[in-house]
Design a protein around this motif. Structure first.
Motif, short mmCIF file in Angstrom:
data_model
loop_
_atom_site.label_atom_id
_atom_site.label_comp_id
_atom_site.label_asym_id
_atom_site.label_seq_id
_atom_site.Cartn_x
_atom_site.Cartn_y
_atom_site.Cartn_z
N ILE A 8 1.53 9.85 -8.97
CA ILE A 8 0.07 9.91 -8.94
C ILE A 8 -0.36 9.46 -7.55
CG2 ILE A 8 -2.06 9.07 -9.97
CD1 ILE A 8 -0.24 8.48 -12.48
N TYR A 60 -7.65 12.10 -7.21
CA TYR A 60 -6.22 11.87 -7.34
C TYR A 60 -5.50 13.19 -7.55
CZ TYR A 60 -6.27 12.40 -12.44
OH TYR A 60 -6.39 12.88 -13.70
N TRP A 64 -3.40 8.83 -5.04
CA TRP A 64 -4.84 8.63 -4.87
C TRP A 64 -5.20 9.02 -3.46
CZ3 TRP A 64 -7.59 7.49 -9.14
CH2 TRP A 64 -6.88 7.02 -10.23
#
Length: 81
Positions: free
Chosen positions: A9, A36, A11
């Motif tokens: 993930i 994201y 950001w």
């Protein structure tokens, strides 16, 4: 046969710059509202890829996805009388 994949993930600060992540791994989803991106990479290259992503100017933070470790086998053992 197939390499094991892991989700990251990422950001991001800039949505347009996030398109450059396609050359690093497979982009599964990009959220414009929450800023994201979910990126899949080979598990053996994960540490090196995370270090590289941290150095990019448009990346705020990189997290590993624990989706593969969550139990998805559900069973109902309740008896209805």
């Amino acid at each position: 046969m197939f390499p094991k994949r892991v989700g990251l993930i990422v950001w991001i600060n800039d949505f347009k710059a996030a398109r450059n992540l396609e050359r690093i791994g497979h982009i599964h989803f990009i959220s414009k509202r929450m800023n994201y991106c979910i990126l899949y990479v080979n598990e053996k290259d994960m540490d090196k890829t995370m270090a590289y992503l941290q150095k990019l100017s448009f990346v705020k933070k990189v997290e590993r996805s624990y989706r593969t470790e969550i139990k998805t086998d559900y069973s109902s053992k309740t008896v209805i009388e």
